[in-house]
Design an enzyme around this catalytic site. Structure first.
Site, PDB file in Angstrom:
ATOM      1  CE1 TYR A  96      34.318  46.674  29.094  1.00 45.17           C
ATOM      2  CE2 TYR A  96      32.125  47.631  28.906  1.00 45.17           C
ATOM      3  CZ  TYR A  96      33.069  46.735  28.485  1.00 45.17           C
ATOM      4  OH  TYR A  96      32.784  45.873  27.449  1.00 45.17           O
ATOM      5  CB  CYS A  97      36.908  50.045  27.961  1.00 45.16           C
ATOM      6  SG  CYS A  97      37.704  50.438  26.386  1.00 45.16           S
ATOM      7  CB  ILE A  98      39.068  54.380  27.731  1.00 46.21           C
ATOM      8  CG1 ILE A  98      39.959  55.606  27.887  1.00 46.21           C
ATOM      9  CG2 ILE A  98      37.630  54.796  27.565  1.00 46.21           C
ATOM     10  CD1 ILE A  98      39.904  56.536  26.693  1.00 46.21           C
TER      11      ILE A  98
END
Length: 622
Positions: A359-361
Site C-alpha cells: 500500500y502506497c510507499i
C-alpha cells in the site's frame, strides 16, 4: 587542526570520492541542535595545512546548516531560497515578454468590465447570471447566500483575481514548467488566505450565524482553537480521537505477533474459516502511516474481510522511528521489513508461495523487493497487489511541487538535525495540497462557526501519524522521487541495479480517482514498466477512502480491465474509456482474482510462535 580532526577530514573526503554515506559529525558544544551536518551533498571541505583557519570551512558550513535546520522547522520544510529563485525567474521571463504583459492587461480590463456590468445589473434590480463560476472542486461559495448582493460581487471579484493570477503564473515562454506549477500553486495558497469565505464580514453564512447566536459561535470557536493549539503543542491527538483506541475499537482483528526485529512486528491473523487458500497474503503497509488503516473498525477492515474470505493473512507493523534510527536506509526497510516478513510467512505456510500486497510507499518497496527477487531467481511471490502505489515518479502529482534539489537539500538539513521527519512537518505538506479543504474549511467551520465534525475511525487513524528516519527518507526523495531511478533500471539493491520488467508474477494494481498522493495515471504506469499480466482497477475516492472501500459502502464504484503479457499498451484515458464499470466495492473482485491464482483450499497452517497479541507493541508507540 588536531590530528584526530585531520584524519576525520581525510576519511570524509575518501568517502565522498567513493560515493558512500558519511558518518555524523561530532556535536558542537554538546548541543545536538548545533550539530555540524554532513551529507554527501553538503559535506564541508576540510584543509589539512598546518595552521590553516578552520572556521572558514567547517565552522561557517556548520553555522549555515544549523540555521537552515531551524528555519526549515518554521517553514515546514519549504525552502524560501527555492521559492525566491523561482520568483526571480518568473519575474525575469515576464519582464521580457511584452506580449504576455499585454495579454494580462487585457484580461484584467475584461474581467473588470464584466464585474462592472454585473454590478450595474444588480443595481437596476435585475438578476444577471454570474460572470464566473468556481472550479468544480471549490465548494467555498456553494451556499445560496453567496448569490445575493453584495456577496455575489465579492466572491466573483475574488474568483476573477484567482483566475488572473493563474494566467499570470502559467504559459510563460521560456520558464521551466515545474517552476510555473510551483508559482501557480504558491499564488493560489496566498490568495486562499484572503478568500472572502474566511472572514465574518464577507461570508454571508458566517455573518448570519454570528447574528443568530449573538457572537457565541466566535467565543466557542476560539475555545476550540485554544484546545487544539494546546494539544498540538503537547503532542496529543485531538480530544475526540480518545474514543477510538487501537486494540479496543480499532485494529481488533484477532491475531498474534509471530516475529519481531528492530524495524517490524509481523502479525499473523487467526483463521476464521475451516479451510483457507494455501498461499498466504503478506501485506506491506506504508511506514508513513500506521498499518491499521487496513484494519480499522470491524465493518471496514480489509484484514478481517480477507480472513473471513478464507485467506491466511500476515501484516507488517512498522516501528515508529526515533532519532536513534536516523541511519535506517531503504535497504534496511527492504531487508528487515519485506524479506524478513516473507521468510517467516512462507515458513509458517509450509514453504508455499505468497501473495504480496503493498500500500502506497509500501507498494513501491514491495515492487523493489519483487524486482530484486526476480533478478536473483527467487520466485516466492505468487502474485503482487499494488494499492495506490507508484513505480514511476515522472508524474507524481502535486507532491512533485515539493521535490527539487533546493527543497530536498533544505529538508535534509532539518531531518539530519533531528534524525527524522516529524509528523507535523509531513502533515504540513499534505495539508497545503488541499488547503481549501484541510486548512481554511476547518478554520471557518470549527473556529468561526464552532461546528466540530463528528470524529470517525479514519479521522482518528489520520491523527495517529508516524515519523520517518533521516537516511531512508533522504534516499527515497532523491533516488525514487527526484531522480526516478526505479523506473529507469538504475536503482541498486545489494550493489546491483533492478528492473520492474523482470517481475513475472501477475499484478493487481489499484488507483483512485481523487488521489493527491499517488495519482491514478501515475499508478497506471506499471503497464509500461512490468512485462507481465496486469489487472488494473480504478475506483472512486481518494488515497485512503478509495482503498478502505468495503462492500456495502454507499456511492462506491470501480472500473476493471486485465492486460495480458502480449497485449498492446493502452494509455490511461484510453484504458478508462474502454474498461468495464461496476457499482460497489472492488474488494470482491480482488478476492476472486486472488482465488483464481491460488491452490485448492486446505486446512489453515498452524499459528507461529506467539510473542504477544495483535495489534502488537510497535503500533502503540507515539
Amino acid at each position: 587542526m588536531p590530528d584526530g580532526q585531520s584524519e576525520q577530514a581525510r576519511d570524509a573526503s575518501a568517502r565522498i570520492a567513493a560515493d558512500a554515506p558519511l558518518t555524523p559529525a561530532p556535536p558542537i558544544d554538546g548541543d545536538r541542535s548545533h550539530r555540524a551536518i554532513e551529507t554527501r551533498a553538503l559535506a564541508p571541505e576540510f584543509t589539512t595545512e598546518p595552521g590553516a583557519a578552520q572556521f572558514d570551512d567547517y565552522g561557517t558550513k556548520s553555522l549555515d546548516l544549523a540555521f537552515k535546520a531551524h528555519l526549515a522547522r518554521f517553514t515546514l520544510g519549504v525552502s524560501p531560497a527555492g521559492m525566491l529563485e523561482r520568483f526571480v525567474a518568473w519575474s525575469g521571463h515576464l519582464a521580457i515578454s511584452p506580449g504576455k504583459q499585454l495579454q494580462l492587461i487585457e484580461k484584467a480590463q475584461s474581467k473588470a468590465a464584466q464585474l462592472w456590468l454585473h454590478a450595474c445589473g444588480v443595481a437596476l434590480g435585475l438578476k444577471p447570471e454570474p460572470c464566473i463560476a468556481p472550479l468544480p472542486q471549490d465548494h467555498r461559495f456553494d451556499h445560496p447566500l453567496w448569490r445575493t448582493p453584495p456577496y455575489s460581487l465579492i466572491h466573483q471579484a475574488f474568483l476573477f483575481q484567482q483566475q488572473w493570477w493563474h494566467n499570470a503564473t502559467n504559459d510563460i515562454h521560456g520558464l521551466d514548467p515545474h517552476a510555473q506549477r510551483v508559482l501557480s500553486f504558491t499564488a493560489r495558497q496566498m490568495l486562499d488566505v484572503f478568500s472572502p469565505s474566511n472572514f465574518v464580514a464577507t461570508n454571508p453564512e458566517l455573518t448570519q450565524e454570528t447574528l443568530r447566536r449573538g457572537g457565541g459561535n466566535l467565543l466557542e470557536g476560539f475555545q476550540n482553537l485554544l484546545v487544539d493549539w494546546e494539544r498540538q503543542v503537547a503532542g496529543k491527538p485531538p480530544a475526540e480521537a480518545a474514543t477510538f483506541k487501537v486494540g479496543e475499537t480499532l485494529a481488533t482483528t484477532p491475531g498474534k505477533v509471530v516475529y519481531r526485529n528492530n524495524l517490524i512486528e509481523l502479525i499473523q491473523y487467526t483463521p476464521q474459516t475451516e479451510s483457507v487458500s494455501p498461499e498466504p497474503v503478506l501485506i506491506v503497509p506504508a511506514w508513513i502511516m500506521k498499518y491499521y488503516i487496513l484494519d480499522l473498525s470491524p465493518h471496514n477492515s480489509l484484514v478481517r474481510y480477507l480472513v473471513e474470505q478464507g485467506f491466511t493473512v500476515f501484516m507488517i507493523s512498522w516501528k515508529n522511528p526515533t532519532a536513534d534510527d536516523r541511519e535506517l536506509s531503504m535497504e534496511d526497510y527492504r531487508r528487515s521489513g519485506v524479506m524478513d516478513a516473507l521468510d517467516v510467512a512462507s515458513e509458517i505456510a509450509g514453504g508455499r508461495k505468497v501473495h504480496g500486497v503493498g500500500y502506497c510507499i509500501g507498494g513501491t518497496l514491495l515492487a523493489i523487493a519483487a524486482a530484486a527477487m526476480a533478478r536473483d531467481q527467487d520466485d516466492r511471490f505468487q502474485t503482487l497487489t499494488m494499492l495506490a502505489a507508484q513505480t514511476d515518479f515522472s508524474e507524481p502529482g502535486e507532491l512533485n511541487l515539493f521535490i527539487s534539489e533546493s527543497e530536498i537539500s533544505f529538508l535534509e538539513t532539518m531531518m539530519w538535525d533531528q534524525g527524522y521527519l516529524d509528523t507535523k512537518q509531513m502533515h504540513g505538506a499534505f495539508q497545503l495540497l488541499r488547503s481549501s479543504d484541510l486548512i481554511w474549511s476547518r478554520y471557518v467551520h470549527e473556529y468561526l462557526m464552532a461546528r466540530r465534525p463528528k470524529m470517525f475511525d479514519l479521522m482518528a487513524w489520520n491523527a495517529d501519524a508516524t515519523r520517518m528516519p533521516y537516511r531512508m527518507h533522504s534516499e527515497y526523495l532523491r533516488q525514487i522521487y527526484l531522480e526516478n531511478r526505479l523506473s529507469k533500471g538504475q536503482f541498486d539493491v545489494a550493489g546491483r541495479p533492478i528492473a520492474i520488467r523482470d517481475v513475472n508474477a501477475p499484478i493487481f494494481a489499484v488507483g483512485t480517482t481523487k488521489d493527491h498522493v499517488a495519482p491514478w495515471r501515475s499508478v497506471h504506469k506499471i503497464h509500461i514498466l512490468a512485462d507481465t499480466e496486469i489487472t488494473f482497477v480504478l475506483t472512486n475516492g481518494g488515497h485512503n477512502a478509495g482503498i478502505v472501500s468495503e462492500p456495502g459502502h454507499p456511492k462506491r464504484s470501480y472500473q476493471i480491465a486485465t492486460t495480458l503479457e502480449n497485449d498492446p499498451y493502452r494509455a490511461p484515458d484510453e484504458w478508462r474509456a474502454s474498461a468495464q464499470a461496476f457499482e460497489g466495492s472492488w474488494w470482491p473482485a480482488w478476492v476472486d482474482w486472488l482465488r483464481t491464482r491460488s491452490g485448492s483450499a486446505a486446512a489453515p497452517p498452524a499459528m507461529g510462535e506467539p510473542l504477544l497479541d495483535a495489534p502488537g507493541a510497535y503500533v502503540l508507540r507515539t
